[in-house]
Design an enzyme around this catalytic site. Sequence first.
Site, PDB file in Angstrom:
ATOM      1  N   LYS A  18      44.444  31.673 -29.256  1.00  0.00           N
ATOM      2  CA  LYS A  18      43.682  32.578 -30.122  1.00  0.00           C
ATOM      3  C   LYS A  18      44.083  32.381 -31.579  1.00  0.00           C
ATOM      4  O   LYS A  18      45.249  32.090 -31.858  1.00  0.00           O
ATOM      5  CB  LYS A  18      43.995  34.044 -29.758  1.00  0.00           C
ATOM      6  CG  LYS A  18      43.429  34.534 -28.443  1.00  0.00           C
ATOM      7  CD  LYS A  18      43.846  35.987 -28.213  1.00  0.00           C
ATOM      8  CE  LYS A  18      43.405  36.497 -26.856  1.00  0.00           C
ATOM      9  NZ  LYS A  18      41.959  36.655 -26.723  1.00  0.00           N
ATOM     10  N   ARG A  57      40.386  37.778 -15.794  1.00  0.00           N
ATOM     11  CA  ARG A  57      39.556  37.752 -14.581  1.00  0.00           C
ATOM     12  C   ARG A  57      40.217  36.910 -13.485  1.00  0.00           C
ATOM     13  O   ARG A  57      39.981  37.152 -12.299  1.00  0.00           O
ATOM     14  CB  ARG A  57      38.158  37.235 -14.920  1.00  0.00           C
ATOM     15  CG  ARG A  57      38.116  35.827 -15.441  1.00  0.00           C
ATOM     16  CD  ARG A  57      36.823  35.484 -16.138  1.00  0.00           C
ATOM     17  NE  ARG A  57      36.697  36.129 -17.444  1.00  0.00           N
ATOM     18  CZ  ARG A  57      35.644  36.030 -18.257  1.00  0.00           C
ATOM     19  NH1 ARG A  57      34.609  35.298 -17.891  1.00  0.00           N
ATOM     20  NH2 ARG A  57      35.620  36.632 -19.418  1.00  0.00           N
TER      21      ARG A  57
HETATM   22  N1  BES Z   1      42.272  40.067 -23.561  1.00  0.00           N
HETATM   23  C1  BES Z   1      41.094  39.439 -23.991  1.00  0.00           C
HETATM   24  C2  BES Z   1      39.957  40.403 -24.309  1.00  0.00           C
HETATM   25  C3  BES Z   1      40.175  41.325 -25.469  1.00  0.00           C
HETATM   26  C4  BES Z   1      39.632  41.039 -26.722  1.00  0.00           C
HETATM   27  C5  BES Z   1      40.851  42.522 -25.318  1.00  0.00           C
HETATM   28  C6  BES Z   1      39.811  41.904 -27.762  1.00  0.00           C
HETATM   29  C7  BES Z   1      41.041  43.390 -26.365  1.00  0.00           C
HETATM   30  C8  BES Z   1      40.510  43.076 -27.593  1.00  0.00           C
HETATM   31  C9  BES Z   1      40.585  38.466 -22.920  1.00  0.00           C
HETATM   32  O1  BES Z   1      41.564  37.882 -22.130  1.00  0.00           O
HETATM   33  C10 BES Z   1      39.901  37.342 -23.618  1.00  0.00           C
HETATM   34  O2  BES Z   1      40.558  36.630 -24.306  1.00  0.00           O
HETATM   35  N2  BES Z   1      38.603  37.232 -23.404  1.00  0.00           N
HETATM   36  C11 BES Z   1      37.831  36.210 -24.007  1.00  0.00           C
HETATM   37  C12 BES Z   1      36.940  35.587 -22.948  1.00  0.00           C
HETATM   38  C13 BES Z   1      36.231  34.368 -23.403  1.00  0.00           C
HETATM   39  C14 BES Z   1      37.178  33.224 -23.573  1.00  0.00           C
HETATM   40  C15 BES Z   1      35.163  34.059 -22.390  1.00  0.00           C
HETATM   41  C16 BES Z   1      37.002  36.843 -25.109  1.00  0.00           C
HETATM   42  O3  BES Z   1      36.520  37.961 -24.912  1.00  0.00           O
HETATM   43  O4  BES Z   1      36.877  36.232 -26.163  1.00  0.00           O
HETATM   44 MN    MN Z   2      42.312  36.082 -23.028  1.00  0.00          MN
END
Ligand code: BES
Ligand code: MN
Length: 467
Positions: free
Chosen positions: A245, A319
């Site tokens: 990230k 997931r």
């Molecule tokens: N933990 C994150 C989701 C999240 C984002 C929680 C902002 C709290 C605040 C999750 O694991 C994630 O990174 N999701 C990705 C999925 C994507 C790669 C399909 C996302 O939402 O960008």
């Molecule tokens: Mn994630």
Amino acid sequence: MEIKVVENTKEIQCDVLIVNKFVDELTSNPLINKFAPDTFKGKAGETFLIHTHGEAPSNYVLAVGFGEEQSVDDNIIREGIAKAVKKCAELKAKTIAFDISSNLDFDIPVILGAEIANYHFDKYKTKKEHKISELYISNVTDKVYKAATIAQGLEFARNLANEPASFANPAKLAELACSFEGVEATVYDEAQIREMGMGAYLAVAQGSVNPPKFIHIKYIPEYARRKIAIVGKGLCFDSGGLDIKPAASMLNMKDDMSGAACVLGIMSVIGKLKPHVEVHAIIAACENMPSGSAYKPGDILTAKNGKTIEVDNTDAEGRLTLADALCYACELGVHEVIDIATLTGACMVALGSAASGIMGNNEEFIKDIIKSGEYVGEKFWQLPMWQEYRDNMNSDVADMKNTGSRYGGASAAGMFLKEFVTDDVRWVHLDVAGTAFLEKPQREFSKGASGVGLRTILNYLLSYTLT
Ligand code: BES
Ligand code: MN
Ligand code: ZN
């Protein structure tokens, strides 16, 4: 804060006495009735403060509006009380008392409003935030005890989600899980997780030096009307993995175990609340880290139910951990599964911090949970579960990929999870990515962890209590 039950709160020497006011009604307090201006109507959340100058046992009396008497509900009471308590904190009050209209069934919203508003995470501050230490209330009912217990669970959940990732790591979650009364916890280590065939969860965990801990806490009452599993996403830190990230998105990823914190908060008090329902709390705790041993895009994983997953993006890790946790939950032979997860940024984009996303495989169950949330002031908004979202996750080499299109991400994640829930189990999925961690104060909550979901789920579980 310490809750003290006394005969008559009007007679108590304290910093602030809080009374309620309905529109077009007088309050129980003669000083307020005498000095409040006409402009103070008593609309929901309106407040009026007076210094008593020795005319009453308290230093101040604070009136808070509850709106029209016939339309008052728990949400108005809880939010009004929270507002009043924040006012008291501004006055640097230490002791407060409530004199609330006795025709209201107010214990639960009053105590929760006060406790939620009085919460700040200041464990690591050498200069602590001002907090109210004593609260006087006049009626002794078992609801006071129940409310204080729910508040205690909520505080536990908020504290845990506010803790940095280096403290709240998988081993710490496991240790806490084993410390609760009236429940029985089992923790599985990496080798046992492998034996159980949880290939998706293990892949996420393999990049971290902190090993995964699979946590199962059982609450088995003498008499149970149902068997329910609650599954919390327990990513103690989500760096994104090799699909790392950017800094701004990683900043709050210590909160990626908010679902687990909620589930642990529930289990920390369930032995005291004693609902007539068997509850299994399940957390696949781990960290998502980039390293030489990390799982890679293109890897093909096999989940506990035998389905194979091509890793499209290592940041869609929640997931994967939930997939194995849901399989495990369904194998317990439960009637219902509720999962709660900070799952997708897409849900946050769609609903902001105002509401959590809700999906599932049973409309009636979804409605029940939405209703349970409405009652405690937690909003859930149903998102669709359409085949199109699933089609986007088709893989050339495995049963599915772990991500689909850039768009509709919250529903895609829901459709992914559905693959790991057996059809005979009623299931709801709560996406709390936008609501679990507040960037600014909102309603009765301070910044940071909100403990969202805890009161909704507890309220639902307690609906199984026969009274
Ligand atoms: N933990 C994150 C989701 C999240 C984002 C929680 C902002 C709290 C605040 C999750 O694991 C994630 O990174 N999701 C990705 C999925 C994507 C790669 C399909 C996302 O939402 O960008
Ligand atoms: Mn994630
Ligand atoms: Zn995550």
